[in-house]
Design a protein around this motif. Structure first.
Motif, mmCIF file in Angstrom:
data_model
loop_
_atom_site.group_PDB
_atom_site.id
_atom_site.type_symbol
_atom_site.label_atom_id
_atom_site.label_comp_id
_atom_site.label_asym_id
_atom_site.label_seq_id
_atom_site.Cartn_x
_atom_site.Cartn_y
_atom_site.Cartn_z
ATOM 1 N N THR A 251 1.510 2.063 -3.789
ATOM 2 C CA THR A 251 0.486 2.617 -4.114
ATOM 3 C C THR A 251 0.131 4.134 -3.828
ATOM 4 O O THR A 251 -0.153 4.892 -4.407
ATOM 5 N N GLY A 252 0.403 4.317 -2.639
ATOM 6 C CA GLY A 252 -0.002 5.612 -1.912
ATOM 7 C C GLY A 252 1.192 6.768 -2.543
ATOM 8 O O GLY A 252 0.768 7.671 -2.685
ATOM 9 N N ASN B 27 -9.303 -2.411 2.201
ATOM 10 C CA ASN B 27 -8.488 -2.840 0.774
ATOM 11 C C ASN B 27 -9.100 -2.407 -0.398
ATOM 12 O O ASN B 27 -8.427 -2.061 -1.538
ATOM 13 N N LYS C 245 0.902 -1.332 0.014
ATOM 14 C CA LYS C 245 0.074 -0.010 0.019
ATOM 15 C C LYS C 245 0.682 1.205 0.024
ATOM 16 O O LYS C 245 0.477 2.358 -0.563
ATOM 17 N N ALA D 53 -3.190 -3.814 -3.320
ATOM 18 C CA ALA D 53 -3.101 -3.586 -1.867
ATOM 19 C C ALA D 53 -2.292 -4.432 -0.930
ATOM 20 O O ALA D 53 -2.028 -4.324 0.392
ATOM 21 N N ASN E 239 -1.765 6.294 3.090
ATOM 22 C CA ASN E 239 -1.130 4.997 3.262
ATOM 23 C C ASN E 239 0.339 4.954 3.796
ATOM 24 O O ASN E 239 1.247 4.356 3.244
ATOM 25 N N THR F 61 -7.761 0.804 -1.650
ATOM 26 C CA THR F 61 -6.212 0.937 -2.426
ATOM 27 C C THR F 61 -6.380 0.163 -3.728
ATOM 28 O O THR F 61 -5.651 0.396 -4.755
#
Length: 420
Positions: A121-122, A212, A118, A308, A360, A215
């Motif tokens: 991704t963040g 999740n 995560k 996620a 995140n 995400t």
């Protein structure tokens, strides 16, 4: 959101710890296990705020002894540890890569890092914010017309787990499917559809619930805005610039692990541990007697966790990553954005010892980072920017039979011993 933080956000988007005794590892951020952690849902590690604790002289022998003792008590076949401070760095390993096996754990072993994914991704979303392609204040409906009440859910709320969107990994349907067909390949849109079909947990922005679904949506939005598959985005923006040569984001049809790797095991089934990761007394007795054996989840397909939680890495690369995440190196974000991210974690509950969560990014006392769990693997990565301390732990039978996240439990104890 307070006025000062909103001003920081607008500025960024309009352009192209705790005393050691108070630390508690709470399972609310770990990763793609539920809450409490069982198997497929997300959760996590340490906790609160007070005077900044003082780092003790690094006692490698004592810390290694504690690490090995706890790994054994938690029934782990194997585990690994990395500690880096201004006084030096050391690693330690415990046990073997699989129950009853003979291959010793190595610091070079690859593992599934679960919800630590995560943070990748963040970070990409925040880079896109810097580039003017998206704003933290944007409603998700700007990018996804299918999200119920999406006009009132912001990108920031999704990063902070405050959107109210239900968590698809807490459903019986997903867990039953994982038990029945562990090699099933899940499409991200299938995961989103499962989450969006559920009633919302609360009005956007009013509460915290680790989901999740947030995400997965952010990963799909990143692909749309950057025009590339998420694996390529991670490589181009994160892995290559930081030299994370042992870190990867597998294709959804790929359930392999790069060599060398540790196997990962978990107890019972996903469905049976959905309500609680702790085994019932009769099974605990059989575990202790050696007559009930764990399930091999090593090569189960992780596509159900996608953006996620399906990432792969090593203990060394996780250390590099969490230091970059904490602003020590890498220049992943511009200084103003990095400062804003580090100030983004806020309370996840009324419990003053609970961890905080932001963009995140988890805050566990003086440590910033995340935790991760997929059935069979549990990991903690944290960086204390004040004392310049890095701590990474992973374990390969997760959750433990008593329901604990083994790596997060070990990290909690080590932090208590490292600080006055």
């Amino acid at each position: 959101m307070n006025t000062q933080r909103r001003r920081v956000i607008r500025t960024l988007t309009t352009r192209t710890t705790v005393a050691a005794a108070a630390l508690v590892i709470a399972v609310v951020l770990t990763a793609c296990t539920s809450s409490p952690p069982s198997t497929p849902v997300a959760s996590s590690a340490p906790s609160a705020d007070a005077a900044q604790p003082k780092l003790k002289p690094l006692d490698k022998a004592a810390l290694t002894s504690t690490f090995e003792k706890l790994a054994k008590e938690l029934g782990q076949p194997g585990a690994a540890l990395l500690i880096r401070t201004p006084q030096g760095e050391f690693t330690a390993t415990y046990g073997v890569t699989r129950p009853g096996g003979s291959t010793p754990v190595s610091v070079d072993d690859h593992i599934r890092v679960g919800s630590n994914t995560k943070t990748w991704t963040g970070t990409v979303i925040l880079q896109l914010v810097q580039e003017g392609k998206i704003s933290l204040d944007d409603p998700v409906s700007k990018f996804r017309a299918d999200v119920p009440n999406g006009e009132n859910i912001t990108i920031e709320q999704m990063l902070m787990m405050r959107s109210g969107l239900a968590n698809y990994t807490e459903t019986f349907a997903l867990n039953a499917a994982l038990d029945a067909e562990p090699q099933r390949v899940w499409q991200p849109e299938e995961l989103v559809a499962m989450g969006l079909a559920l009633p919302p947990d609360f009005k956007p922005g009013t509460q915290y619930h680790y989901s999740n679904t947030n995400t997965i949506l952010l990963g799909l939005i990143a692909e749309k805005l950057d025009g590339k598959p998420l694996a390529q985005i991670f490589t181009d923006r994160l892995f290559a610039p930081l030299g994370l040569t042992e870190t990867s984001f597998p294709a959804i049809g790929d359930s392999s692990l790069p060599a060398p790797y540790s196997d990962g095991y978990y107890w019972w089934t996903n469905v049976n541990t959905l309500a609680s990761s702790k085994l019932p007394p009769d099974l605990l007795a059989k575990v202790n007697a050696g007559t009930f054996l764990p399930t091999d989840g090593t090569l189960d397909n992780p596509s159900w966790a996608w953006s996620a939680g399906s990432g792969i890495s090593t203990i060394g690369d996780l250390a590099k990553w969490v230091e970059a995440l904490g602003g020590k190196s890498g220049n992943l974000l511009e200084p103003q954005m990095q400062k804003a991210r580090m100030s983004s974690p806020i309370a996840t509950s009324d419990n003053p010892d609970a961890p905080k969560y932001g963009w995140n990014l988890g805050q566990f006392g003086q440590f910033y980072g995340h935790t991760g769990e997929l059935p069979g693997f549990n990991s903690f990565m944290g960086y204390d920017p004040e004392a310049d301390v890095t701590l990474v732990v992973w374990a390969n039978l997760a959750p433990a039979a008593d329901g604990q996240g083994p790596a997060t439990s070990i990290a909690r104890k080590l932090i208590k011993e490292m600080y006055e």
